[in-house]
Design a protein around this motif. Structure first.
Motif, short mmCIF file in Angstrom:
data_model
loop_
_atom_site.label_atom_id
_atom_site.label_comp_id
_atom_site.label_asym_id
_atom_site.label_seq_id
_atom_site.Cartn_x
_atom_site.Cartn_y
_atom_site.Cartn_z
N ASP A 120 30.58 -8.82 11.36
CA ASP A 120 31.58 -8.41 12.67
C ASP A 120 30.76 -7.66 13.50
O ASP A 120 30.92 -7.60 14.77
CB ASP A 120 32.74 -7.67 12.12
CG ASP A 120 33.83 -8.54 11.61
OD1 ASP A 120 33.37 -9.81 11.21
OD2 ASP A 120 34.92 -8.08 11.47
N LEU A 123 28.31 -9.15 15.31
CA LEU A 123 28.75 -9.84 16.71
C LEU A 123 29.06 -8.87 17.59
O LEU A 123 28.86 -9.26 18.91
CB LEU A 123 29.92 -10.37 15.90
CG LEU A 123 29.78 -11.86 15.22
CD1 LEU A 123 31.18 -12.58 14.78
CD2 LEU A 123 29.01 -12.78 16.06
N SER A 134 27.01 -14.46 20.82
CA SER A 134 27.92 -14.06 19.79
C SER A 134 28.89 -14.86 19.40
O SER A 134 29.39 -15.23 18.13
CB SER A 134 28.66 -12.72 20.23
OG SER A 134 29.79 -12.77 19.85
N LEU A 135 29.49 -15.74 20.26
CA LEU A 135 30.53 -16.72 19.87
C LEU A 135 29.61 -17.98 19.09
O LEU A 135 30.13 -18.23 18.17
CB LEU A 135 30.91 -17.57 21.13
CG LEU A 135 31.95 -18.67 20.78
CD1 LEU A 135 33.26 -18.14 20.27
CD2 LEU A 135 32.30 -19.42 22.01
N SER A 138 29.19 -16.58 15.68
CA SER A 138 30.40 -16.68 14.99
C SER A 138 30.90 -18.30 14.54
O SER A 138 31.30 -18.27 13.56
CB SER A 138 31.60 -16.06 15.83
OG SER A 138 32.80 -16.30 15.12
N ARG A 207 33.25 -16.41 33.28
CA ARG A 207 32.65 -15.40 32.54
C ARG A 207 33.32 -15.07 31.57
O ARG A 207 34.39 -14.69 31.50
CB ARG A 207 32.10 -14.25 33.52
CG ARG A 207 30.98 -14.12 33.94
CD ARG A 207 30.57 -12.82 34.49
NE ARG A 207 30.34 -11.63 33.53
CZ ARG A 207 29.10 -11.36 32.99
NH1 ARG A 207 28.22 -12.55 33.39
NH2 ARG A 207 28.99 -10.65 32.10
N ARG A 208 32.67 -15.11 30.27
CA ARG A 208 33.30 -14.67 29.04
C ARG A 208 33.43 -13.14 28.74
O ARG A 208 32.33 -12.64 29.25
CB ARG A 208 32.66 -15.36 27.85
CG ARG A 208 32.90 -16.70 27.48
CD ARG A 208 32.49 -17.17 25.98
NE ARG A 208 33.03 -16.55 25.04
CZ ARG A 208 34.17 -16.92 24.51
NH1 ARG A 208 34.79 -17.94 25.02
NH2 ARG A 208 34.73 -16.41 23.52
N THR A 209 34.22 -12.76 28.06
CA THR A 209 34.12 -11.32 27.71
C THR A 209 33.80 -11.41 26.25
O THR A 209 34.18 -12.56 25.62
CB THR A 209 35.40 -10.45 28.06
OG1 THR A 209 36.49 -11.04 27.67
CG2 THR A 209 35.18 -9.74 29.32
N ALA A 210 33.35 -10.34 25.52
CA ALA A 210 33.33 -10.33 24.07
C ALA A 210 33.96 -9.28 23.60
O ALA A 210 33.98 -8.02 23.81
CB ALA A 210 31.88 -10.21 23.58
N TYR A 211 35.06 -9.51 22.74
CA TYR A 211 35.89 -8.61 22.06
C TYR A 211 35.49 -8.11 20.95
O TYR A 211 35.11 -9.00 20.02
CB TYR A 211 37.35 -9.11 21.92
CG TYR A 211 38.47 -8.12 21.36
CD1 TYR A 211 38.75 -6.99 21.92
CD2 TYR A 211 38.81 -8.13 19.82
CE1 TYR A 211 39.57 -6.02 21.22
CE2 TYR A 211 39.59 -7.34 19.44
CZ TYR A 211 39.94 -6.58 20.07
OH TYR A 211 41.00 -5.39 19.42
N ALA A 212 35.61 -6.83 20.67
CA ALA A 212 35.30 -6.14 19.27
C ALA A 212 36.17 -5.07 18.93
O ALA A 212 36.78 -4.48 19.91
CB ALA A 212 33.62 -5.51 19.47
N GLU A 213 36.37 -5.03 17.81
CA GLU A 213 37.09 -4.17 17.33
C GLU A 213 36.51 -2.67 17.42
O GLU A 213 37.46 -1.57 17.18
CB GLU A 213 37.42 -4.32 15.55
CG GLU A 213 38.53 -5.59 15.40
CD GLU A 213 39.85 -4.99 15.81
OE1 GLU A 213 40.23 -4.30 14.79
OE2 GLU A 213 40.48 -5.21 16.97
N TYR A 214 35.40 -2.32 17.75
CA TYR A 214 34.82 -1.24 17.51
C TYR A 214 34.61 -0.29 18.89
O TYR A 214 34.65 -0.89 20.08
CB TYR A 214 33.45 -1.20 17.04
CG TYR A 214 33.46 -1.95 15.71
CD1 TYR A 214 33.71 -1.27 14.48
CD2 TYR A 214 33.11 -3.21 15.77
CE1 TYR A 214 33.64 -2.04 13.31
CE2 TYR A 214 32.96 -3.82 14.58
CZ TYR A 214 33.27 -3.38 13.54
OH TYR A 214 33.43 -3.99 12.07
N ASP A 215 34.96 0.97 19.03
CA ASP A 215 35.03 1.76 20.24
C ASP A 215 33.71 2.71 20.06
O ASP A 215 33.38 3.12 19.13
CB ASP A 215 36.20 2.69 20.25
CG ASP A 215 37.41 1.82 20.45
OD1 ASP A 215 37.44 0.96 21.55
OD2 ASP A 215 38.63 2.16 19.89
#
Lengths: 292, 545
Positions: A120, A123, A134-135, A138, A207-215
């Protein structure tokens, strides 16, 4: 204050690159000792004695490198003894020891890194650079175990059909080839559906964005700044030859001045930074728990 | 107000002569739940895909499709992706990424939403669907039901107005399927989500849907409330066989008027209309062959050294020439038992005998020559070649020796076949070794009512030819119709085993719809024909015929 593991993945990854870079650039014995001590301290502070076995393998590797180098490298002025008519020199042993220590230190750092950096987190880092990459990562991470699992299912199915014989080696090879091609056909067919599912959810529409759980918090920024500062100071020392060392023909360490002291200090702080943070966190927990 | 309007829609696939859809017109109002039924190949999926331009099939379209008044062809791809959600049949094939959270975020990532918006939507979806406990897991580790729930949630993150579902529960076991359909009902009732659903589980969906659409050979036969559709079309057997048990019983008894819908109404109808002086049919005596085809004695098996036992002292005898159905929940070990019987896994204790001979005494694959064969659950693990003809040749199967006809499929690609046809081709490959003991793992999974009927006939023919059959299934209707004995698998062993009439009339939950409907009225009506003959024997109440 947060431990390195709970900091933003970019910070975690950059830390390990920063801490391994100096020892890979320069085989300075004291710097290597600091690095090794820092790496071991981090391992033990996080996981206790659980990595002893792995470390013993690493240690064997160090000894191997240290021993093999003098057998093939005969430069150096301090001859200790002759082996099969070839001189074994102190300088070659010292060089071998340092090379081994460098390998050991880097391996120890990477051991901690592999424990801290889950997929994760990779990614998250790569997603910031390129959402597409990143996709793809994954999807690959999903595909490989799925393929193995399906190969197993196909093998069982073909055997149950009486179409897979494993009596002789050619039979076995033919059988495995069969299993492989069934699985590939399945994967390709599956790919069509997955593509539909992706398009139905808007893949490729912009355009894609990349979501991540981290701030990325202020603390992550501060930690990153500290890491980069320490790295810069260390590199200053290395590039100005303040801590230069030569092995051949004789082991010579240049005069250590103020800049050298600063380099050592900066690198020590860099190496022990995650251990300090981990220990600090543990103490805080202990304190909090005793209050509960 | 109509959300989706279809006007005179016709469609012909590129390179084909006959149209797949002809002159279809209907409209769906906001907040409606519409179920679409029809035999395989009638154009249901084609129709559904035409609504979504990103995945529309290639071919010639005429007529109009309007979403909220705008032609779908003039929607941008982005809008179409966000406003129309689409869930497919296979849970695993729709999943794109390796982590549950990433899968949820996928649709929003594709549409380029900023991080905070993604987080809000994902958090909301995960809470609504109770995904939080497995939010961080690998998608590969989920059960089939969880995967399909994830697919649904992953589609709903973009907040679609219309949800299209193409047989979403076909690959799920009955409990997971009922859960899934219940979730759909909740979405429809609580959020007013409009949905169009293709489903083969009439018992679960008919009572909750607003309208029912029936398609036949590319034409729309009817769209109305389920009750009215069944009133008018219930007399046609090919449509009736896909209807709930209560409706089937109603029409088979030759009743006229509005049929009862679902178990509860079915009971009320029976109680009110038919006497129950004769309460039970005579129990059929259980006779079995002399010889034992398969015996398992105190078999124990586990997959991993440190894992739990999957089979615990399993003991089972299957006699020659009988059909035995193994039922039971997921994870009870029934598929494992079948694999052990097929010699694919070796038990760590206990003995397995096949036709009287110890399994381990069959050497060099002789177990699989004219002896045992296993039809796997996933028929995709079977196919290798590019045409059915080559597939059969690969297994050395003789099409003329099969108890059914495959000639019309010979030139087709196995992956282009319908679920039922695929199953027939896979079975043909299995039968090529002329097995005397046939093991089948969920052969009716994902099949429609007609394909199921056909398969039941084939198993009966095989039995007549002297083949012993063991079937693992979740399908209680199949077991009640077909088997000589049914067994309930529980915690790695057989919990109960008896003839289907005794078995299903004793079970309260693990039983057929007919049995649940007639409980308390009749004692052992298990299949449709049981109920019909009991009703006929008793006659109508009040002297009416």
């Amino acid at each position: 204050m947060k431990s390195l593991e709970r900091s933003h993945p970019t910070v975690t990854l950059l830390y390990f690159l920063a801490v391994t870079l100096p020892v890979m650039l320069c085989m300075e014995p004291l710097l290597l000792c600091i690095s090794l001590a820092g790496a071991l301290a981090l391992l033990f502070s996080r996981t206790g004695g659980r990595n002893i076995r792995t470390l013993l393998y690493f240690l064997a590797l160090l000894l191997l490198i240290a021993l093999v180098n003098p057998l093939f490298q005969h430069d150096g002025v301090t001859v200790l003894f002759f082996l099969n008519g070839n001189p074994v020199t102190w300088e070659a042993i010292a060089f071998g020891l340092c090379a081994g220590a460098m390998t050991l230190a880097v391996l120890c750092w990477f051991l901690s890194m592999s424990q801290m950096m889950t997929t994760d987190k990779y990614l998250c880092v790569f997603g910031a650079l390129s959402p597409k990459l990143s996709l793809m990562l994954s999807m690959a991470l999903r595909f490989v175990p799925l393929f193995t699992k399906r190969m197993h299912a196909v093998r069982l199915a073909q055997r149950g059909l009486g179409l897979y014989r494993d009596g002789t080696l050619p039979d076995k090879l033919r059988g495995e080839l069969r299993v492989f091609s069934v699985t590939v056909t399945w994967a390709l067919e599956n790919g069509i559906h997955t593509a539909d599912s992706m398009e139905a959810r808007g893949y490729g529409t912009g355009r894609r964005t990349a979501y991540a759980e981290y701030d990325f918090h202020a603390w992550d920024g501060a930690l990153l700044a500290l890491i980069l500062l320490m790295l810069a100071l260390t590199l200053c020392g290395l590039l100005t030859d303040a801590v230069a060392v030569t092995f051949y023909p004789a082991l010579v360490r240049a005069e250590r001045g103020v800049l050298a002291a600063l380099t050592y200090a900066a690198y020590t702080l860099l190496s022990f930074l995650p251990t300090l943070l981990t220990v600090q966190e543990k103490i805080k927990w202990h304190f909090l728990q005793s209050k509960i | 107000m109509a959300l989706l309007t279809v006007e005179n829609l016709s469609f012909t696939y590129a390179g084909e002569e006959t149209p797949a859809l002809q002159d279809v017109s209907f409209s769906i109002r906001r907040g409606e739940m519409v179920v679409l039924c029809g035999a395989t190949g009638c154009g249901k999926s084609t129709l559904m895909r035409l609504f979504k331009r990103e995945i529309s099939p290639m071919g010639e379209v005429s007529g109009e499709i309007l979403l909220g008044g705008t032609p779908t062809a003039s929607l941008s791809v982005r809008e179409s992706a966000a406003r129309i959600g689409y869930v497919m049949q296979h849970p695993e094939e729709q999943i794109v990424t390796d982590k549950v959270w990433h899968e949820l975020a996928f649709g929003l990532e594709s549409l380029g939403y900023p991080r905070d918006a993604i987080r809000r939507r994902v958090a909301e979806m995960a809470s609504y669907f109770d995904i939080e406990p497995w939010f961080d897991k690998d998608t590969a580790s989920l059960s089939g039901g969880q995967k399909q729930l994830l697919n649904l949630a992953a589609v709903l993150v973009t907040d679609p107005e219309l949800l299209l579902l193409d047989e979403p529960t076909a690959q799920l076991d009955p409990i997971a399927a009922a859960d899934f359909i219940d979730t759909l009902r909740r979405l429809n009732r609580e959020l007013g989500l409009t949905m169009l659903l293709i489903e083969h589980r009439p018992e679960e969906v008919m009572p909750i849907c607003d309208r029912l659409m029936i398609m036949e050979e590319g034409r729309l036969l009817a769209i109305d409330t389920p009750r009215r559709v069944m009133e008018t079309l219930g007399t046609r057997p090919e449509i009736l066989c896909g209807m709930p048990a209560s409706v089937r019983l109603f029409h088979t008894l030759g009743e006229n008027g509005t049929p009862p819908l679902g178990i509860r109404e079915g009971r009320e109808f029976l109680k009110a209309s038919y006497a129950n002086d004769v309460r039970a049919l005579p129990h059929e005596p259980y006779t079995h062959g002399e010889r034992v085809a398969l015996s398992m004695k105190n078999v124990c098996f586990r997959y991993e050294k440190t894992g739990a036992d999957v089979l615990r002292d399993t003991t089972l005898e299957v006699f020659e020439g009988e059909i035995l159905c193994l039922l039971g929940a997921n994870g009870s070990g029934k598929t494992t038992a079948l694999s052990v019987a097929a010699g694919l896994f070796k038990p760590y204790s206990g003995t397995v005998r096949v036709f009287g001979k110890k399994q381990k005494d069959y050497r060099d694959g002789s177990l699989y020559r004219s002896c045992v064969a296993l039809l796997p659950q996933n028929v995709q693990t079977v196919f290798l070649k590019s045409t059915v003809r080559e597939e059969l040749a690969d297994a050395g199967a003789d099409p003329a020796a099969l108890p059914y006809d495959l000639t019309h499929l010979m030139a087709r690609h196995p992956y282009d076949l319908s679920g039922g046809e695929r199953q027939l081709v896979a079975l043909a490959k299995v039968l090529a070794t002329s097995p005397r003991l046939l093991l089948a793992d969920e052969p009716t999974k994902g099949l429609d009512a007609n394909a199921k009927r056909h398969l039941i006939e084939i198993f009966r023919t095989l039995k007549q030819n002297g083949v012993t059959v063991v079937i693992v299934t979740h399908d209680t209707e199949l077991a009640a119709e077909l088997c000589d004995r049914a067994a309930l698998f529980f915690r790695g062993g057989i919990a109960s085993i008896s003839t289907p009439r005794a078995f299903f009339s004793e079970n309260r939950f693990y039983t057929t719809a007919v049995s649940r409907m007639t409980r308390g009225i009749y004692d052992n009506a298990v299949t449709q024909s049981d109920a019909v003959s009991l009703c006929r024997q008793n006659g109508r109440r009040g002297g009416a015929s």
